[in-house]
Design a protein around this motif. Structure first.
Motif, short mmCIF file in Angstrom:
data_model
loop_
_atom_site.label_atom_id
_atom_site.label_comp_id
_atom_site.label_asym_id
_atom_site.label_seq_id
_atom_site.Cartn_x
_atom_site.Cartn_y
_atom_site.Cartn_z
N ALA A 52 0.40 -4.44 -12.15
CA ALA A 52 -0.54 -4.48 -11.38
C ALA A 52 -0.67 -2.94 -10.48
N ASN A 53 -1.30 -1.86 -10.02
CA ASN A 53 -0.42 -1.20 -8.92
C ASN A 53 -0.09 -0.57 -9.38
N GLY A 84 1.03 -1.18 -0.25
CA GLY A 84 0.10 0.28 0.10
C GLY A 84 0.25 1.42 -0.16
C1 LIG Z 1 -2.79 -2.69 -5.32
O1 LIG Z 1 -2.40 -3.34 -4.20
C2 LIG Z 1 -3.64 -3.31 -2.14
C3 LIG Z 1 -2.15 -3.50 -1.77
O2 LIG Z 1 -1.18 -2.12 -1.35
C4 LIG Z 1 -4.23 -4.61 -2.65
O3 LIG Z 1 -5.08 -4.26 -1.50
C5 LIG Z 1 -5.19 -4.34 -4.05
O4 LIG Z 1 -5.63 -5.10 -4.70
C6 LIG Z 1 -3.72 -4.07 -5.33
N1 LIG Z 1 -4.84 -3.51 -6.97
C7 LIG Z 1 -4.19 -4.46 -7.63
C8 LIG Z 1 -5.00 -4.12 -8.83
O5 LIG Z 1 -3.51 -5.39 -7.72
#
Ligand SMILES: *[C@@H]1O[C@H](CO)[C@@H](O)[C@H](O)[C@H]1NC(C)=O
Ligand SMILES: *[C@@H]1O[C@H](CO)[C@@H](O)[C@H](O)[C@H]1NC(C)=O
Ligand SMILES: *[C@@H]1O[C@H](CO)[C@@H](O)[C@H](O)[C@H]1NC(C)=O
Length: 446
Positions: A48-49, A4
Motif C-alpha cells: 500500500a502507499n 503521510g
Molecule cells: C496511505 O497512507 C495514509 C496515511 O498516510 C492512509 O490514510 C491511507 O489509508 C494509506 N493508503 C492505503 C491505500 O493504504
C-alpha cells in the motif's frame, strides 16, 4: 510525524524491499524509482502507499523534478551517484557538500546500513559507555562477513554469490593496514589471503578473517586515541583463502587480455589447457604435470592444505581435461563466469551475516575487561519475496534512519553520520532492537 510523508527511494536492488515495506507500514508514501520500471514495480506491487516510476538517476533534470515532489530522498543506488542525488536535494551552489547541505537546511544521513552502519552504531555504543565511565579502549577488533548459512556452505570455498563475483574477487587483492600494539601494520594486496587467521566466533562454524582495507583511520574516527590495536576484518569460511591464493598464483586473477589458444582453428581450449597456459606450460601437458606445477607454485601450503586446494580446483573445473573453456576477455573474467555459475545460491538456501566486535577495556580503577558484541543473522530461505540476512541488515537500518529524520529525531543539518552523536546512535540501535529484533549480543569474555 512520518505518516503521510512522501519519500523517493532510488534503486530497486535486494536491500530495497525491507526498507520499502517498513516505510509503507508506517504510512509513508514511497515512490520507488528505477531505470527499469518493471524492477521498481516488483517492489511496489504488493504494498500500500507506494508508486513505481522509471527514472535514470544520471539524468539531472529528471532527478531534480522527482526530488522536488517529496519530503525525503533515499539513495540505494551505486555510491558514485550519491553526490548527484545530494546536489539535487540541495539545489544551491556552494563549494562544499556538507556546508551546502547545512545552508540548505537539509539532513544528509550517510552510511546507515550494515557495514558501514550497524557496525559503527555498536562500536560507538561500547566506546561511549566506557569513556563516560572514565575507562579506555585499549584494543578494538571487528570482523564482518556475508556468507552462506553453514548448511549451505556446501562447496570447497564455503562461499556463494548473489550477483557478479568480479568486484568481490578483486577486493581480495586490496592492501590492508591497521594498528597493532601501537604500530601501523600493513599487508600488501598480493599477501592479503595469506594473512587470514582463524576466528573463534561460534563453535557452529569454522571461520577465518583477513584485513578489510584501511583500519588506521578508525582510531581517530572512533575517538579512541588510547587504543594500541585497531583492526577491521572480513570473514570467510576456512579453506577459502587457500583456494583463492592458489587461483591468484596460477594467474586466474590476471586482468591481461587472454591470448587466444585456438591457434586459429577456432577450437576452444580445455580448462586444463588454459590452466597450463597461465602456468606457462605447453598445452600438451598432462593433468598430473599441471598438478605438480601448481604444487611447486604454492609451496606456502602444507600437504594437507594442498590436497584440499587441489580438490577444490577440481571442483571448480579448472583441471578438467575435456570440458572446453568459454573464454572471456581476461583470465579473471573467465574465472568469474565459472564461479558465478557454480557458486550461486539455489532456491531454499539461506545466507548469513556474522558481525563481531571485541573490545579490550581498561576501567578507571585499572581493572581490565574483554567484551564482545556479536550478531549472527540468518536470511530467509530463497523463494519469491524472501529476505536475505544482508537485505535485512542493510535495508532495515535505512528505513529506521528515514523514519528518524521524518519524525525529527535527527535534527542536525548537513552530512550526518548516524553514530556521530551518541544520542542519535542510541535512538537508532533502540529502534532496530525493539522494532526489528536486530541487535548485537554483548558478552564479557575475559
Ligand atoms: C496511505 O497512507 C495514509 C496515511 O498516510 C492512509 O490514510 C491511507 O489509508 C494509506 N493508503 C492505503 C491505500 O493504504
Ligand atoms: C572458542 O570459544 C569457545 C566459547 O565460545 C571456547 O569454549 C573455546 O575454548 C574457544 N576455542 C579457542 C581455540 O579459543
Ligand atoms: C569434466 O567436464 C565434463 C563436462 O562438463 C564432465 O562431464 C566431467 O565429469 C568433468 N571431469 C571431471 C574429472 O570432473
Amino acid at each position: 510525524m512520518s505518516q503521510g510523508s512522501q519519500v523517493l527511494l532510488l534503486g530497486a536492488g535486494f536491500v530495497c524491499e525491507p526498507a520499502v515495506q517498513v516505510l509503507s507500514d508506517a504510512g509513508v508514501h514511497v515512490t520507488v524509482a528505477c531505470r527499469t520500471l518493471a524492477a521498481a514495480q516488483s517492489l511496489t506491487k504488493s504494498l500500500a502507499n507506494t508508486t513505481a516510476i522509471e527514472l535514470d538517476a544520471g539524468d539531472d533534470e529528471a532527478l531534480s523534478a522527482a526530488v522536488g515532489k517529496v519530503d525525503l530522498v533515499v539513495s540505494l543506488i551505486p555510491y558514485t551517484l550519491h553526490p548527484a542525488v545530494v546536489e539535487a536535494a540541495i539545489k544551491h551552489k556552494k563549494p562544499e557538500l556538507d556546508q551546502k547541505a547545512k545552508d540548505a537546511g537539509i539532513t544528509v544521513l550517510n552510511e546507515i546500513g550494515l557495514d558501514p552502519g550497524i557496525d559503527h552504531l555498536y562500536a560507538v555504543k561500547t566506546i561511549d559507555e566506557v569513556h563516560r565511565a572514565g575507562g579506555k579502549i585499549t584494543s578494538f577488533t571487528s570482523y564482518c562477513g556475508g556468507l552462506p548459512a553453514p548448511a549451505n556452505a556446501d562447496n570447497p570455498l564455503g562461499y556463494k554469490f548473489s550477483w557478479s563475483p568480479r568486484g568481490g574477487l578483486l577486493a581480495l587483492l586490496n592492501p590492508g593496514q591497521w594498528y597493532q600494539d601501537g604500530q601501523i601494520a600493513k599487508v600488501e594486496g598480493k599477501d592479503l589471503m595469506a594473512s587470514a587467521k582463524p576466528q573463534n566466533i561460534s563453535q557452529d562454524f569454522d571461520l577465518v578473517g583477513y584485513p578489510n582495507r584501511d583500519s588506521v583511520s578508525f582510531r581517530e574516527f572512533y575517538a579512541i586515541p588510547e587504543a594500541h590495536t585497531v583492526f577491521r576484518g572480513t570473514l570467510r569460511y576456512s579453506g577459502y583463502p587457500e583456494i583463492i591464493r592458489t587461483l591468484i598464483s596460477i594467474g586466474y586473477f590476471s586482468q591481461d587480455r587472454l591470448v587466444s589458444l585456438d591457434g586459429g582453428n577456432k577450437t576452444p581450449p580445455t580448462w586444463l589447457q588454459l590452466t597450463a597456459q597461465l602456468l606457462g606450460l605447453e598445452s600438451t601437458v598432462t593433468q598430473s604435470q599441471v598438478r605438480d606445477a601448481i604444487a611447486s607454485k604454492v609451496q606456502f601450503l602444507g600437504s594437507n592444505e594442498l590436497t584440499k586446494v587441489l580438490s577444490g580446483l577440481e571442483w571448480i573445473g579448472i583441471l578438467n581435461e575435456t570440458e572446453p573453456v568459454t573464454p572471456k576477455d581476461t583470465p579473471l573474467d573467465t574465472l568469474c563466469e565459472v564461479l558465478q555459475g557454480k557458486m550461486a545460491y539455489a532456491d531454499g538456501e539461506r545466507d548469513m551475516v556474522v558481525l563481531q566486535h571485541i573490545f579490550e577495556i581498561e576501567h578507571a580503577d585499572g581493572s581490565k575487561e574483554k567484551r564482545s558484541s556479536t550478531l549472527i543473522e540468518y536470511g530467509e530461505p530463497i523463494a519469491p519475496g524472501y529476505r536475505s540476512a544482508m537485505a535485512k541488515l542493510v535495508g532495515l537500518p535505512c528505513a529506521v534512519g528515514v523514519l528518524a529524520v521524518l519524525e525529527g529525531k535527527i535534527s542536525m543539518k548537513g552530512m550526518v553520520a548516524p553514530w556521530s552523536d551518541p544520542v542519535i546512535a542510541a535512538y537508532l540501535t533502540d529502534q532496530l532492537r525493539t522494532k526489528h529484533g536486530i541487535e548485537l549480543a554483548e558478552e564479557v569474555i575475559a
